[in-house]
Design a protein around this motif. Structure first.
Motif, PDB file in Angstrom:
ATOM      1  N   ILE A   1      58.019  76.943  11.744  1.00  0.00           N
ATOM      2  CA  ILE A   1      57.375  75.892  10.941  1.00  0.00           C
ATOM      3  C   ILE A   1      58.424  75.411   9.946  1.00  0.00           C
ATOM      4  N   ALA A   2      58.526  74.122   9.760  1.00  0.00           N
ATOM      5  CA  ALA A   2      59.442  73.595   8.740  1.00  0.00           C
ATOM      6  C   ALA A   2      58.733  72.488   7.969  1.00  0.00           C
ATOM      7  N   SER A   3      59.049  72.390   6.700  1.00  0.00           N
ATOM      8  CA  SER A   3      58.441  71.350   5.864  1.00  0.00           C
ATOM      9  C   SER A   3      58.705  69.957   6.428  1.00  0.00           C
ATOM     10  N   THR A   4      59.907  69.760   6.986  1.00  0.00           N
ATOM     11  CA  THR A   4      60.254  68.445   7.555  1.00  0.00           C
ATOM     12  C   THR A   4      59.238  68.053   8.625  1.00  0.00           C
TER      13      THR A   4
ATOM     14  N   SER B   1      57.166  85.241   5.605  1.00  0.00           N
ATOM     15  CA  SER B   1      58.468  85.899   5.381  1.00  0.00           C
ATOM     16  C   SER B   1      58.469  86.647   4.063  1.00  0.00           C
TER      17      SER B   1
ATOM     18  N   PHE C   1      62.801  83.940  -4.194  1.00  0.00           N
ATOM     19  CA  PHE C   1      62.672  83.078  -3.021  1.00  0.00           C
ATOM     20  C   PHE C   1      62.736  81.625  -3.487  1.00  0.00           C
TER      21      PHE C   1
ATOM     22  N   ARG D   1      55.849  67.214   7.069  1.00  0.00           N
ATOM     23  CA  ARG D   1      55.817  65.879   6.421  1.00  0.00           C
ATOM     24  C   ARG D   1      55.665  64.774   7.481  1.00  0.00           C
TER      25      ARG D   1
ATOM     26  N   THR E   1      62.884  74.150  -1.579  1.00  0.00           N
ATOM     27  CA  THR E   1      62.287  72.917  -2.110  1.00  0.00           C
ATOM     28  C   THR E   1      60.761  73.001  -2.038  1.00  0.00           C
ATOM     29  N   PHE E   2      60.240  73.750  -1.064  1.00  0.00           N
ATOM     30  CA  PHE E   2      58.785  73.923  -0.900  1.00  0.00           C
ATOM     31  C   PHE E   2      58.102  72.553  -0.927  1.00  0.00           C
TER      32      PHE E   2
ATOM     33  N   ARG F   1      66.440  83.827  10.991  1.00  0.00           N
ATOM     34  CA  ARG F   1      65.627  82.756  11.552  1.00  0.00           C
ATOM     35  C   ARG F   1      66.090  82.531  12.980  1.00  0.00           C
TER      36      ARG F   1
ATOM     37  N   HIS G   1      57.180  80.255   5.033  1.00  0.00           N
ATOM     38  CA  HIS G   1      57.644  80.820   3.757  1.00  0.00           C
ATOM     39  C   HIS G   1      56.806  82.041   3.369  1.00  0.00           C
TER      40      HIS G   1
ATOM     41  N   GLY H   1      67.649  82.309   4.040  1.00  0.00           N
ATOM     42  CA  GLY H   1      67.647  82.282   5.493  1.00  0.00           C
ATOM     43  C   GLY H   1      69.086  82.427   5.988  1.00  0.00           C
TER      44      GLY H   1
ATOM     45  N   HIS I   1      54.689  76.437   3.218  1.00  0.00           N
ATOM     46  CA  HIS I   1      53.944  76.631   4.475  1.00  0.00           C
ATOM     47  C   HIS I   1      53.922  78.118   4.843  1.00  0.00           C
TER      48      HIS I   1
ATOM     49  N   ARG J   1      71.202  68.728  -0.952  1.00  0.00           N
ATOM     50  CA  ARG J   1      70.352  67.973  -0.032  1.00  0.00           C
ATOM     51  C   ARG J   1      69.643  66.863  -0.790  1.00  0.00           C
TER      52      ARG J   1
ATOM     53  N   LEU K   1      58.296  82.287  12.683  1.00  0.00           N
ATOM     54  CA  LEU K   1      57.303  81.206  12.740  1.00  0.00           C
ATOM     55  C   LEU K   1      58.080  79.901  12.644  1.00  0.00           C
TER      56      LEU K   1
END
Ligand code: ATP
Length: 223
Positions: free
Chosen positions: A180-183, A25, A11, A186, A14-15, A136, A22, A109, A19, A49, A178
């Motif tokens: 949820i995204a790191s972006t 899943s 898996f 933040r 960038t983690f 997703r 991740h 994903g 969250h 990225r 779920l």
């Protein structure tokens, strides 16, 4: 042929930060696919990225605390230790060397899967690992084009197939959605909000202690 060991899930991400999207899943895939372990591999220098905001050492520490005491959850820092861009194919090469008789399941994903033909040496990826596509929200499996053809040629719906070969198959699996995204996390932290219930508490504590993502004392907890 010698019997293969139980597959390992890989898996990558960038983690920034890790969250519950991740972690849930990964847990569901580990159960559903009978994986011996899931290796969380934080990216060092992502080729496709912008560079992560949190230092690599902090992203590794966040993953370590998020997965502590979770059987079979392993944090693997080989990409952050390796100089240069973090190409998945290089990571798979080194894992294949370390685990010669084990099926490797690269977890991506659906959004990442759709961009697979843009990955560095992407055609070698299926020589080294199976690809497990986690659904997703809002993404459709490709029905035509190069990826549609690849799914037709290499797709399987049988978990047993992933255990019977070291690499080469594509398996699509739905995971609990779920959003949820790191972006988003933040941005929320930068506005002074508390990220609790989106991630393990120990991750939120590490972020606060490091002052990362512009974190200030959580205004959601003021009385
Ligand atoms: P960012 O918002 O910074 O792009 P992210 O939340 O998408 O981050 P990544 O670290 O980029 O997280 O993602 C790593 C892997 O986890 C990718 O394969 C991605 O598809 C998957 N992933 C991210 N968020 C979720 C989620 N909520 N549910 C399931 N899988 C997720």
């Amino acid at each position: 042929m010698a019997r293969l060991k139980a597959p390992i899930g890989i898996f990558g991400g960038t983690f920034d930060p890790v969250h519950f999207g991740h972690l849930r899943s990964a847990f569901e895939l580990k159960q559903a696919l009978g994986l011996a372990q899931i290796r969380f591999i934080p990216c060092g220098n992502p080729p496709h990225r912008a560079a992560p905001i949190a230092e690599a050492a902090l992203r590794v520490e966040m993953l370590r605390c998020a997965t502590r005491k979770r059987p079979g959850f392993v944090v693997d820092d080989r990409e952050v230790q390796r100089p240069g861009l973090s190409y998945t194919v290089d990571t798979l090469d080194s894992l294949r060397e370390e685990f010669p008789a084990t099926p490797l399941c690269l977890i991506v994903g659906m959004d990442s899967f759709l961009s697979l033909p843009k990955w560095y040496h992407w055609q070698r990826i299926l020589d080294l690992a199976h690809v497990v596509v986690a659904h997703r929200p809002g993404w459709q499996a490709p029905g035509d084009g190069a990826l549609g053809q690849l799914l037709t040629d290499r797709g399987t719906e049988l978990v047993a197939d992933l255990h019977a070969a070291p690499a080469g198959l594509i398996f699509v699996h739905e995971v609990t959605q779920l959003e949820i995204a790191s972006t988003g996390i933040r941005a929320l932290i930068a506005k002074g909000h508390d990220p609790q219930f989106l991630m393990p508490d120990c991750v939120a504590t590490l972020i606060r202690e490091a002052g990362c993502y512009g974190s200030a004392p959580g205004k959601d907890n003021e009385t």
